[in-house]
Scaffold this motif. Structure first.
Motif, short mmCIF file in Angstrom:
data_model
loop_
_atom_site.label_atom_id
_atom_site.label_comp_id
_atom_site.label_asym_id
_atom_site.label_seq_id
_atom_site.Cartn_x
_atom_site.Cartn_y
_atom_site.Cartn_z
N ILE A 138 8.10 -14.56 2.79
CA ILE A 138 9.29 -15.14 2.16
C ILE A 138 8.90 -15.72 0.81
N ALA A 139 9.75 -15.49 -0.19
CA ALA A 139 9.47 -16.02 -1.53
C ALA A 139 9.47 -17.54 -1.51
N ARG A 140 8.55 -18.14 -2.25
CA ARG A 140 8.38 -19.59 -2.20
C ARG A 140 9.60 -20.36 -2.67
N GLY A 141 10.31 -19.79 -3.65
CA GLY A 141 11.50 -20.47 -4.15
C GLY A 141 12.56 -20.64 -3.07
N LYS A 142 12.70 -19.65 -2.21
CA LYS A 142 13.70 -19.70 -1.14
C LYS A 142 13.26 -20.66 -0.04
N ASN B 157 17.10 -15.88 1.44
CA ASN B 157 18.36 -16.37 0.89
C ASN B 157 19.28 -16.96 1.95
N THR B 158 19.32 -16.35 3.12
CA THR B 158 20.16 -16.90 4.19
C THR B 158 19.70 -18.29 4.57
N GLU C 278 31.45 -22.22 -4.16
CA GLU C 278 30.86 -20.89 -4.30
C GLU C 278 31.90 -19.88 -4.80
N GLY C 279 31.41 -18.73 -5.24
CA GLY C 279 32.30 -17.67 -5.73
C GLY C 279 32.65 -17.84 -7.19
N THR D 87 23.58 -21.78 -4.36
CA THR D 87 22.17 -21.74 -3.96
C THR D 87 21.45 -20.54 -4.56
N GLY D 88 22.12 -19.83 -5.47
CA GLY D 88 21.46 -18.76 -6.20
C GLY D 88 21.56 -17.39 -5.59
#
Length: 365
Positions: free
Chosen positions: A113-117, A88-89, A27-28, A58-59
Protein backbone atom coordinates in the motif's frame (compact mmCIF):
# COMPACT_ATOMS: atom_id res chain seq x y z
CA UNK A 1 -25.09 28.09 -4.96
CA UNK A 2 -23.01 26.29 -2.36
CA UNK A 3 -22.10 22.64 -2.92
CA UNK A 4 -22.96 20.31 -0.06
CA UNK A 5 -21.91 16.93 -1.43
CA UNK A 6 -23.34 14.37 -3.83
CA UNK A 7 -26.24 13.22 -1.66
CA UNK A 8 -27.54 16.76 -1.31
CA UNK A 9 -27.10 17.38 -5.05
CA UNK A 10 -28.66 14.15 -6.32
CA UNK A 11 -30.81 12.89 -3.43
CA UNK A 12 -33.91 12.05 -5.55
CA UNK A 13 -31.75 9.63 -7.55
CA UNK A 14 -30.15 7.91 -4.54
CA UNK A 15 -31.61 5.21 -2.28
CA UNK A 16 -31.61 7.23 0.93
CA UNK A 17 -34.57 8.38 2.98
CA UNK A 18 -35.62 12.04 3.29
CA UNK A 19 -34.73 12.12 7.00
CA UNK A 20 -31.60 9.97 6.92
CA UNK A 21 -28.46 11.59 8.38
CA UNK A 22 -25.95 12.69 5.78
CA UNK A 23 -22.27 12.20 6.50
CA UNK A 24 -20.41 14.34 4.01
CA UNK A 25 -17.13 16.13 3.43
CA UNK A 26 -18.63 17.98 0.43
CA UNK A 27 -17.33 15.36 -1.98
CA UNK A 28 -18.06 15.48 -5.71
CA UNK A 29 -18.35 18.46 -8.04
CA UNK A 30 -14.85 17.63 -9.33
CA UNK A 31 -13.65 19.47 -12.44
CA UNK A 32 -14.02 18.12 -15.95
CA UNK A 33 -10.88 19.60 -17.48
CA UNK A 34 -10.51 20.08 -21.22
CA UNK A 35 -7.18 18.69 -22.44
CA UNK A 36 -6.08 20.55 -25.58
CA UNK A 37 -2.92 18.49 -26.10
CA UNK A 38 -4.68 15.15 -25.75
CA UNK A 39 -7.40 16.39 -28.06
CA UNK A 40 -4.83 17.32 -30.70
CA UNK A 41 -3.07 13.97 -30.32
CA UNK A 42 -6.23 11.97 -31.06
CA UNK A 43 -5.97 13.32 -34.60
CA UNK A 44 -9.64 13.84 -35.44
CA UNK A 45 -12.18 16.47 -34.47
CA UNK A 46 -11.79 15.48 -30.85
CA UNK A 47 -12.49 16.98 -27.47
CA UNK A 48 -10.77 15.08 -24.67
CA UNK A 49 -11.59 15.86 -21.04
CA UNK A 50 -10.05 14.71 -17.76
CA UNK A 51 -12.50 14.02 -14.93
CA UNK A 52 -10.20 14.79 -12.03
CA UNK A 53 -11.47 12.70 -9.12
CA UNK A 54 -8.23 13.27 -7.23
CA UNK A 55 -9.75 16.57 -6.09
CA UNK A 56 -12.26 14.89 -3.80
CA UNK A 57 -11.76 15.51 -0.03
CA UNK A 58 -9.49 12.51 0.63
CA UNK A 59 -7.92 12.67 -2.83
CA UNK A 60 -9.81 9.92 -4.66
CA UNK A 61 -13.13 8.94 -6.23
CA UNK A 62 -13.85 6.66 -3.25
CA UNK A 63 -15.41 9.58 -1.37
CA UNK A 64 -18.46 9.57 -3.64
CA UNK A 65 -19.39 6.07 -2.55
CA UNK A 66 -18.23 6.46 1.03
CA UNK A 67 -20.61 9.31 1.82
CA UNK A 68 -23.45 6.95 0.89
CA UNK A 69 -22.02 3.89 2.64
CA UNK A 70 -21.28 5.70 5.90
CA UNK A 71 -24.57 7.64 5.87
CA UNK A 72 -26.50 4.39 5.43
CA UNK A 73 -24.41 2.74 8.14
CA UNK A 74 -25.34 5.52 10.57
CA UNK A 75 -28.98 5.28 9.51
CA UNK A 76 -28.97 1.55 10.29
CA UNK A 77 -27.46 2.11 13.74
CA UNK A 78 -24.00 0.69 13.01
CA UNK A 79 -21.24 1.54 15.48
CA UNK A 80 -18.31 0.33 13.38
CA UNK A 81 -17.32 -0.18 9.75
CA UNK A 82 -14.78 -2.45 8.09
CA UNK A 83 -13.11 -2.59 4.69
CA UNK A 84 -10.39 -4.29 2.72
CA UNK A 85 -8.22 -1.88 0.80
CA UNK A 86 -5.31 -1.28 -1.52
CA UNK A 87 -5.23 2.24 -0.09
CA UNK A 88 -7.84 4.72 -1.25
CA UNK A 89 -10.81 2.92 0.29
CA UNK A 90 -9.06 2.83 3.66
CA UNK A 91 -8.31 6.56 3.54
CA UNK A 92 -11.88 7.42 2.58
CA UNK A 93 -13.52 5.02 5.04
CA UNK A 94 -11.36 6.31 7.89
CA UNK A 95 -12.15 9.95 7.13
CA UNK A 96 -15.90 9.49 6.80
CA UNK A 97 -16.06 7.16 9.82
CA UNK A 98 -14.23 9.81 11.85
CA UNK A 99 -16.74 12.38 10.67
CA UNK A 100 -19.60 10.11 11.75
CA UNK A 101 -18.04 9.03 15.05
CA UNK A 102 -17.77 5.38 14.03
CA UNK A 103 -14.96 2.94 14.68
CA UNK A 104 -13.15 1.95 11.48
CA UNK A 105 -11.23 -1.28 10.84
CA UNK A 106 -9.02 -1.65 7.78
CA UNK A 107 -7.52 -4.86 6.41
CA UNK A 108 -4.78 -4.37 3.84
CA UNK A 109 -1.90 -6.32 2.28
CA UNK A 110 1.33 -5.77 4.23
CA UNK A 111 3.86 -3.71 2.29
CA UNK A 112 1.56 -3.37 -0.73
CA UNK A 113 0.00 0.00 0.00
CA UNK A 114 1.27 3.47 -0.86
CA UNK A 115 2.51 5.34 2.21
CA UNK A 116 0.40 8.40 1.53
CA UNK A 117 -2.80 6.36 1.72
CA UNK A 118 -1.73 4.48 4.83
CA UNK A 119 -0.90 7.78 6.52
CA UNK A 120 -4.41 9.06 5.82
CA UNK A 121 -6.08 6.01 7.34
CA UNK A 122 -3.90 6.11 10.44
CA UNK A 123 -4.29 9.85 10.98
CA UNK A 124 -8.07 9.56 10.77
CA UNK A 125 -8.07 6.97 13.54
CA UNK A 126 -8.61 3.70 11.70
CA UNK A 127 -7.36 0.49 13.26
CA UNK A 128 -5.19 -0.83 10.46
CA UNK A 129 -4.47 -4.56 10.28
CA UNK A 130 -1.79 -5.58 7.76
CA UNK A 131 -2.08 -9.09 6.35
CA UNK A 132 0.56 -11.41 4.98
CA UNK A 133 -1.50 -11.80 1.83
CA UNK A 134 -3.08 -9.77 -0.98
CA UNK A 135 -6.19 -7.65 -1.38
CA UNK A 136 -8.33 -10.62 -2.34
CA UNK A 137 -7.42 -12.34 0.95
CA UNK A 138 -8.37 -9.15 2.82
CA UNK A 139 -11.74 -8.84 1.06
CA UNK A 140 -12.57 -12.49 1.73
CA UNK A 141 -11.96 -11.99 5.45
CA UNK A 142 -13.95 -8.75 5.52
CA UNK A 143 -16.93 -10.53 4.01
CA UNK A 144 -16.70 -13.32 6.59
CA UNK A 145 -16.36 -10.90 9.51
CA UNK A 146 -19.22 -8.74 8.24
CA UNK A 147 -21.53 -11.74 8.19
CA UNK A 148 -20.69 -12.82 11.74
CA UNK A 149 -20.11 -9.57 13.65
CA UNK A 150 -21.94 -6.21 14.01
CA UNK A 151 -19.80 -4.17 11.62
CA UNK A 152 -20.90 -2.61 8.32
CA UNK A 153 -18.85 -3.50 5.23
CA UNK A 154 -18.01 -0.39 3.19
CA UNK A 155 -16.23 -2.00 0.24
CA UNK A 156 -17.79 -1.76 -3.22
CA UNK A 157 -19.56 -5.04 -2.48
CA UNK A 158 -21.86 -2.68 -0.58
CA UNK A 159 -24.37 -1.48 -3.22
CA UNK A 160 -24.62 1.93 -1.54
CA UNK A 161 -21.02 2.59 -2.57
CA UNK A 162 -21.86 2.19 -6.26
CA UNK A 163 -24.91 4.40 -5.87
CA UNK A 164 -22.71 7.23 -4.66
CA UNK A 165 -20.06 6.64 -7.32
CA UNK A 166 -22.59 6.82 -10.17
CA UNK A 167 -22.97 10.55 -9.48
CA UNK A 168 -19.73 11.16 -11.38
CA UNK A 169 -21.63 10.24 -14.57
CA UNK A 170 -24.33 12.73 -13.66
CA UNK A 171 -21.68 15.44 -13.33
CA UNK A 172 -20.08 14.58 -16.67
CA UNK A 173 -23.41 14.89 -18.48
CA UNK A 174 -24.35 18.03 -16.55
CA UNK A 175 -21.04 19.61 -17.60
CA UNK A 176 -21.06 18.54 -21.27
CA UNK A 177 -24.79 18.68 -21.86
CA UNK A 178 -24.58 15.13 -23.26
CA UNK A 179 -22.75 11.85 -22.69
CA UNK A 180 -19.27 11.54 -24.21
CA UNK A 181 -18.75 9.14 -27.10
CA UNK A 182 -16.09 7.22 -25.16
CA UNK A 183 -15.29 7.03 -21.46
CA UNK A 184 -11.88 5.65 -20.37
CA UNK A 185 -11.37 4.32 -16.84
CA UNK A 186 -8.84 2.29 -14.84
CA UNK A 187 -10.17 -1.06 -13.58
CA UNK A 188 -9.19 -2.58 -10.24
CA UNK A 189 -12.06 -3.94 -8.19
CA UNK A 190 -14.30 -2.89 -11.12
CA UNK A 191 -16.83 -0.96 -9.05
CA UNK A 192 -16.17 2.38 -10.72
CA UNK A 193 -16.82 1.36 -14.33
CA UNK A 194 -19.93 -0.43 -13.07
CA UNK A 195 -21.12 2.70 -11.27
CA UNK A 196 -20.40 5.03 -14.18
CA UNK A 197 -22.40 2.84 -16.56
CA UNK A 198 -25.28 2.72 -14.08
CA UNK A 199 -25.23 6.50 -13.80
CA UNK A 200 -25.17 7.05 -17.55
CA UNK A 201 -28.14 4.73 -18.07
CA UNK A 202 -30.14 6.38 -15.29
CA UNK A 203 -29.49 9.90 -16.62
CA UNK A 204 -30.57 8.78 -20.08
CA UNK A 205 -33.76 7.31 -18.64
CA UNK A 206 -34.33 10.62 -16.85
CA UNK A 207 -34.05 12.46 -20.17
CA UNK A 208 -30.82 14.23 -19.26
CA UNK A 209 -28.95 12.84 -22.30
CA UNK A 210 -29.82 11.20 -25.61
CA UNK A 211 -27.02 8.66 -26.00
CA UNK A 212 -24.75 6.39 -23.98
CA UNK A 213 -20.95 6.25 -24.15
CA UNK A 214 -18.73 3.30 -24.94
CA UNK A 215 -17.05 2.21 -21.73
CA UNK A 216 -13.30 1.60 -22.13
CA UNK A 217 -11.72 -0.14 -19.16
CA UNK A 218 -7.99 -0.73 -18.65
CA UNK A 219 -6.30 -3.11 -16.25
CA UNK A 220 -2.61 -3.31 -15.43
CA UNK A 221 -0.97 -6.12 -17.40
CA UNK A 222 0.14 -7.81 -14.18
CA UNK A 223 -3.32 -7.63 -12.62
CA UNK A 224 -5.75 -8.27 -15.47
CA UNK A 225 -8.26 -10.95 -14.45
CA UNK A 226 -11.15 -9.60 -16.52
CA UNK A 227 -9.01 -9.22 -19.63
CA UNK A 228 -7.55 -12.71 -19.16
CA UNK A 229 -10.92 -14.13 -18.04
CA UNK A 230 -9.31 -15.87 -15.09
CA UNK A 231 -8.42 -15.07 -11.50
CA UNK A 232 -4.88 -13.76 -11.04
CA UNK A 233 -3.63 -15.29 -7.80
CA UNK A 234 -0.58 -13.05 -7.39
CA UNK A 235 -1.38 -9.72 -9.06
CA UNK A 236 1.62 -7.45 -9.53
CA UNK A 237 1.77 -3.86 -10.77
CA UNK A 238 3.25 -0.52 -9.80
CA UNK A 239 -0.33 0.78 -9.80
CA UNK A 240 -1.19 -0.35 -6.28
CA UNK A 241 -4.80 0.87 -6.42
CA UNK A 242 -5.65 -1.63 -9.17
CA UNK A 243 -3.46 -4.51 -7.94
CA UNK A 244 -6.44 -6.85 -7.63
CA UNK A 245 -6.69 -10.40 -8.95
CA UNK A 246 -10.38 -11.19 -8.36
CA UNK A 247 -12.55 -8.04 -8.71
CA UNK A 248 -15.72 -7.88 -6.65
CA UNK A 249 -17.66 -6.28 -9.54
CA UNK A 250 -16.19 -8.49 -12.28
CA UNK A 251 -19.52 -9.59 -13.75
CA UNK A 252 -21.07 -6.12 -13.63
CA UNK A 253 -18.03 -4.53 -15.28
CA UNK A 254 -18.01 -7.09 -18.08
CA UNK A 255 -21.71 -6.40 -18.60
CA UNK A 256 -21.13 -2.64 -18.76
CA UNK A 257 -18.49 -3.08 -21.44
CA UNK A 258 -20.63 -5.52 -23.42
CA UNK A 259 -23.79 -3.41 -23.24
CA UNK A 260 -21.93 -0.24 -24.25
CA UNK A 261 -20.01 -1.88 -27.10
CA UNK A 262 -16.80 -0.91 -25.36
CA UNK A 263 -13.75 -2.97 -24.47
CA UNK A 264 -11.44 -4.07 -21.68
CA UNK A 265 -7.74 -4.05 -22.44
CA UNK A 266 -4.42 -3.95 -20.60
CA UNK A 267 -1.60 -1.46 -20.22
CA UNK A 268 1.90 -2.24 -18.95
CA UNK A 269 3.53 -0.59 -15.95
CA UNK A 270 5.84 1.21 -18.39
CA UNK A 271 2.83 2.60 -20.27
CA UNK A 272 1.18 3.63 -17.00
CA UNK A 273 4.26 5.49 -15.77
CA UNK A 274 4.75 7.15 -19.16
CA UNK A 275 1.14 8.38 -19.12
CA UNK A 276 1.48 9.60 -15.53
CA UNK A 277 4.55 11.65 -16.44
CA UNK A 278 3.02 12.93 -19.68
CA UNK A 279 -0.14 14.12 -17.95
CA UNK A 280 1.85 16.01 -15.31
CA UNK A 281 4.38 17.48 -17.74
CA UNK A 282 1.86 18.50 -20.42
CA UNK A 283 -1.40 19.23 -18.63
CA UNK A 284 -0.24 19.96 -15.07
CA UNK A 285 -2.36 17.15 -13.62
CA UNK A 286 -0.48 14.95 -11.15
CA UNK A 287 -2.18 11.60 -10.60
CA UNK A 288 -1.28 8.35 -8.88
CA UNK A 289 -0.17 5.51 -11.20
CA UNK A 290 -3.51 3.66 -11.25
CA UNK A 291 -5.25 6.83 -12.41
CA UNK A 292 -2.91 7.09 -15.37
CA UNK A 293 -4.18 3.75 -16.71
CA UNK A 294 -7.10 5.55 -18.38
CA UNK A 295 -4.80 7.94 -20.25
CA UNK A 296 -2.38 5.10 -21.04
CA UNK A 297 -5.37 3.27 -22.48
CA UNK A 298 -6.21 6.22 -24.72
CA UNK A 299 -2.61 6.34 -25.92
CA UNK A 300 -2.77 2.63 -26.66
CA UNK A 301 -5.96 3.00 -28.68
CA UNK A 302 -4.30 5.66 -30.78
CA UNK A 303 -1.10 3.67 -31.26
CA UNK A 304 0.08 0.94 -33.56
CA UNK A 305 -0.32 -1.73 -30.87
CA UNK A 306 -4.01 -1.04 -30.24
CA UNK A 307 -6.24 -4.01 -29.52
CA UNK A 308 -7.97 -5.18 -32.69
CA UNK A 309 -11.26 -5.26 -30.76
CA UNK A 310 -10.94 -1.64 -29.60
CA UNK A 311 -13.88 0.30 -31.09
CA UNK A 312 -12.12 3.65 -30.88
CA UNK A 313 -8.96 2.36 -32.57
CA UNK A 314 -11.02 0.67 -35.26
CA UNK A 315 -12.99 3.83 -36.01
CA UNK A 316 -9.94 6.05 -36.00
CA UNK A 317 -8.02 3.79 -38.35
CA UNK A 318 -10.98 3.42 -40.69
CA UNK A 319 -11.48 7.20 -40.77
CA UNK A 320 -15.13 6.71 -39.89
CA UNK A 321 -15.25 9.60 -37.47
CA UNK A 322 -16.49 12.39 -39.72
CA UNK A 323 -18.14 14.07 -36.75
CA UNK A 324 -16.77 15.57 -33.56
CA UNK A 325 -15.87 12.94 -30.98
CA UNK A 326 -15.93 13.57 -27.23
CA UNK A 327 -13.76 11.49 -24.90
CA UNK A 328 -13.62 11.54 -21.10
CA UNK A 329 -10.75 9.98 -19.15
CA UNK A 330 -11.35 9.52 -15.43
CA UNK A 331 -8.29 9.90 -13.23
CA UNK A 332 -9.18 8.38 -9.91
CA UNK A 333 -6.61 9.58 -7.36
CA UNK A 334 -4.20 12.44 -6.66
CA UNK A 335 -0.49 11.96 -7.27
CA UNK A 336 0.34 12.79 -3.65
CA UNK A 337 -1.29 9.49 -2.71
CA UNK A 338 1.89 7.76 -3.87
CA UNK A 339 4.74 10.29 -3.93
CA UNK A 340 7.41 7.57 -3.74
CA UNK A 341 6.73 6.61 -7.35
CA UNK A 342 8.31 9.89 -8.48
CA UNK A 343 11.70 8.26 -7.86
CA UNK A 344 10.94 5.79 -10.66
CA UNK A 345 10.84 8.67 -13.12
CA UNK A 346 14.39 9.62 -12.11
CA UNK A 347 13.45 13.26 -11.64
CA UNK A 348 15.92 15.20 -9.51
CA UNK A 349 16.32 18.75 -8.30
CA UNK A 350 19.52 20.69 -8.81
CA UNK A 351 21.85 21.39 -5.89
CA UNK A 352 24.21 24.36 -5.83
CA UNK A 353 25.66 27.11 -3.65
CA UNK A 354 23.37 30.11 -2.96
CA UNK A 355 24.85 32.51 -5.52
CA UNK A 356 23.04 34.24 -8.35
CA UNK A 357 25.63 33.28 -10.96
CA UNK A 358 25.35 29.56 -10.20
CA UNK A 359 21.56 29.66 -10.20
CA UNK A 360 21.34 31.61 -13.45
CA UNK A 361 23.73 29.16 -15.07
CA UNK A 362 21.50 26.25 -14.04
CA UNK A 363 18.55 28.18 -15.52
CA UNK A 364 20.31 28.21 -18.87
CA UNK A 365 20.96 31.94 -19.10
Amino acid sequence: MSWNGVIDAYRPYLPIGPHAPIVTLNEGNTPLIFSPKLSEMVGVEASVYIKNEGLNPTGSFKDRGMTMAISKAVESGAKAVICASTGNTSASAAAYAARAGLACFVLLPKGKIARGKLAQALMCGAQVIALRGNFDDALRLVREIGQEYPVAIVNSTNPDRLEGQKTASFEVIDSLGESPDFHFLPIGNAGNITAYWKGYREWKEAGRCKRLPRMMGFQAAGAAPIYLDQIVKTPDTIATAIRIGNPASWRQAAMAVSQSNGCIDIVTDEEILAAQKWLAMNEGIFVEPASAASVAGLFKCMGKEACAKCPLATELRSSLLSKTVTIVCTVTGHGMKDPDVVALHQLKSSITWPTKDRIVKLMGF
